[in-house]
Enzyme design. Structure first.
Site, PDB file in Angstrom:
ATOM      1  N   THR A   1       1.195  -1.234  -0.303  1.00  0.00           N
ATOM      2  CA  THR A   1      -0.379   0.581  -0.401  1.00  0.00           C
ATOM      3  C   THR A   1       0.903   1.966  -0.132  1.00  0.00           C
ATOM      4  O   THR A   1       1.832   0.945   0.604  1.00  0.00           O
ATOM      5  CB  THR A   1      -0.660  -0.052   1.265  1.00  0.00           C
ATOM      6  OG1 THR A   1      -1.794   0.887   0.811  1.00  0.00           O
ATOM      7  CG2 THR A   1      -0.386   0.155   2.467  1.00  0.00           C
TER       8      THR A   1
ATOM      9  N   LYS B   1      -2.450   4.235   6.351  1.00  0.00           N
ATOM     10  CA  LYS B   1      -2.836   2.391   6.445  1.00  0.00           C
ATOM     11  C   LYS B   1      -1.733   1.751   7.229  1.00  0.00           C
ATOM     12  O   LYS B   1      -1.240   0.499   7.399  1.00  0.00           O
ATOM     13  CB  LYS B   1      -2.757   1.517   5.354  1.00  0.00           C
ATOM     14  CG  LYS B   1      -4.317   1.312   4.849  1.00  0.00           C
ATOM     15  CD  LYS B   1      -4.516   0.898   3.957  1.00  0.00           C
ATOM     16  CE  LYS B   1      -5.620   1.187   3.052  1.00  0.00           C
ATOM     17  NZ  LYS B   1      -6.138   0.153   1.853  1.00  0.00           N
TER      18      LYS B   1
ATOM     19  N   ASP C   1      -8.230  -4.563   1.062  1.00  0.00           N
ATOM     20  CA  ASP C   1      -8.628  -3.369   0.398  1.00  0.00           C
ATOM     21  C   ASP C   1     -10.286  -2.985   1.524  1.00  0.00           C
ATOM     22  O   ASP C   1     -10.758  -4.414   2.253  1.00  0.00           O
ATOM     23  CB  ASP C   1      -9.150  -3.738  -0.781  1.00  0.00           C
ATOM     24  CG  ASP C   1      -9.352  -2.794  -1.703  1.00  0.00           C
ATOM     25  OD1 ASP C   1      -9.029  -2.112  -2.249  1.00  0.00           O
ATOM     26  OD2 ASP C   1     -10.529  -2.705  -2.374  1.00  0.00           O
TER      27      ASP C   1
ATOM     28  N   ASP D   1     -13.095   7.656   8.788  1.00  0.00           N
ATOM     29  CA  ASP D   1     -12.684   8.273  10.266  1.00  0.00           C
ATOM     30  C   ASP D   1     -13.900   9.004  10.574  1.00  0.00           C
ATOM     31  O   ASP D   1     -14.797   8.993  11.754  1.00  0.00           O
ATOM     32  CB  ASP D   1     -11.680   8.094  10.884  1.00  0.00           C
ATOM     33  CG  ASP D   1     -11.203   7.051  10.316  1.00  0.00           C
ATOM     34  OD1 ASP D   1     -11.582   6.130  10.644  1.00  0.00           O
ATOM     35  OD2 ASP D   1      -9.764   6.842  10.346  1.00  0.00           O
TER      36      ASP D   1
ATOM     37  N   LYS E   1      -9.112   2.892  18.047  1.00  0.00           N
ATOM     38  CA  LYS E   1      -9.343   2.294  16.934  1.00  0.00           C
ATOM     39  C   LYS E   1      -8.963   0.668  16.589  1.00  0.00           C
ATOM     40  O   LYS E   1      -9.557   0.071  15.758  1.00  0.00           O
ATOM     41  CB  LYS E   1      -8.616   2.814  15.939  1.00  0.00           C
ATOM     42  CG  LYS E   1      -9.830   2.533  14.411  1.00  0.00           C
ATOM     43  CD  LYS E   1      -8.759   3.853  13.149  1.00  0.00           C
ATOM     44  CE  LYS E   1      -9.555   3.206  11.480  1.00  0.00           C
ATOM     45  NZ  LYS E   1      -9.453   3.502  10.266  1.00  0.00           N
TER      46      LYS E   1
ATOM     47  N   HIS F   1     -12.055  -2.778  12.045  1.00  0.00           N
ATOM     48  CA  HIS F   1     -12.589  -3.759  10.448  1.00  0.00           C
ATOM     49  C   HIS F   1     -10.973  -4.255  10.368  1.00  0.00           C
ATOM     50  O   HIS F   1     -10.569  -5.468   9.787  1.00  0.00           O
ATOM     51  CB  HIS F   1     -13.396  -2.649   9.361  1.00  0.00           C
ATOM     52  CG  HIS F   1     -11.996  -1.457   9.407  1.00  0.00           C
ATOM     53  ND1 HIS F   1     -12.686  -0.125  10.000  1.00  0.00           N
ATOM     54  CD2 HIS F   1     -11.527  -1.083   8.338  1.00  0.00           C
ATOM     55  CE1 HIS F   1     -11.541   0.621   9.420  1.00  0.00           C
ATOM     56  NE2 HIS F   1     -11.632   0.019   8.689  1.00  0.00           N
TER      57      HIS F   1
END
Ligand code: IMP
Length: 201
Positions: A8, A13, A70, A156, A176, A181
């Site tokens: 990435t 990330k 992703d 966010d 977080k 996820h």
């Protein structure tokens, strides 16, 4: 030491994933270590296809293990949009803020439960030959009526978790990562990494 390349260019990330992979005894490299690495075109119809493509192409280019993610935000009132198109939802070259403004605008007539949304993340782990395994994670929340908080990135500031009475952008990164996820998908991906990479030659 074994190594893995994060597939990435997104520095947010990278920061989240590096923190989550700490302590595994694996050297985590980023694409900055591979100048000239081609940008992978995300033309898949699903998060799974895009994650697998990013991991596979990066693994083949770098001849290393590679990990890609992703992510998509699915909003109930919008029939699951923006989903796989979350990155450039407000148009080519749009900013995170543009996407959030568009989302709030599209939800201006939606109240209460109609503002429910799910963040979904698919992590793909590829071995150097391009063989991919997937791990998935998700979290439910609601879309706020205003932008709230300064941490994080992307959606966010509009993604609110009732249990914590905060948007992701109002949480410290540690929290977080624990519930998100990406944190959940990476929890599963870590097991794959330990099984596959640790036992590789
Ligand atoms: P990508 O295609 O996986 O890079 O993600 C698509 C878009 O989803 C990104 O451009 C961000 O706007 C958003 N996104 C991805 N992960 C997160 C996150 O953890 N929080 C908020 N937005 C995110």
């Amino acid at each position: 030491m074994k190594k893995i390349v994060l597939a990435t260019q997104n520095r947010h990330k990278v920061r989240e994933i590096k923190k989550l992979l700490r302590g595994l005894g694996i050297k985590v490299l980023t694409l900055d270590c591979f100048p000239g690495a081609p940008e992978v075109v995300e033309d898949g119809k699903t998060l799974e296809e895009n994650a697998a493509k990013k991991a596979r192409e990066t693994a083949l280019y770098t001849d290393s293990w590679a990990l890609a993610d992703d992510t998509g935000l699915e909003v109930k009132y919008l029939g699951g949009k923006p989903g796989v198109y979350s990155a450039r939802w407000a148009g080519p070259g749009c900013s995170y803020h543009d996407n959030n403004v568009k989302l709030l605008r599209e939800l201006k007539n939606a109240r209460g439960e109609k503002r429910k949304a799910v963040f979904k993340c698919v992590m793909a782990l590829s071995d150097p030959s391009g063989k991919v395994k997937l791990a998935k994670g998700g979290i439910s929340g609601v879309i706020t009526e205003n932008i709230r908080g300064k941490n994080g990135f992307g959606y966010d500031p509009v993604f609110y978790i009732r249990k914590y009475r905060k948007t992701f952008a109002e949480m410290p990164l540690g929290l977080k990562n624990r519930i998100s996820h990406r944190g959940r998908a990476l929890g599963k991906a870590k097991k794959l990494i330990m099984q596959r990479l640790a036992h590789s030659g």
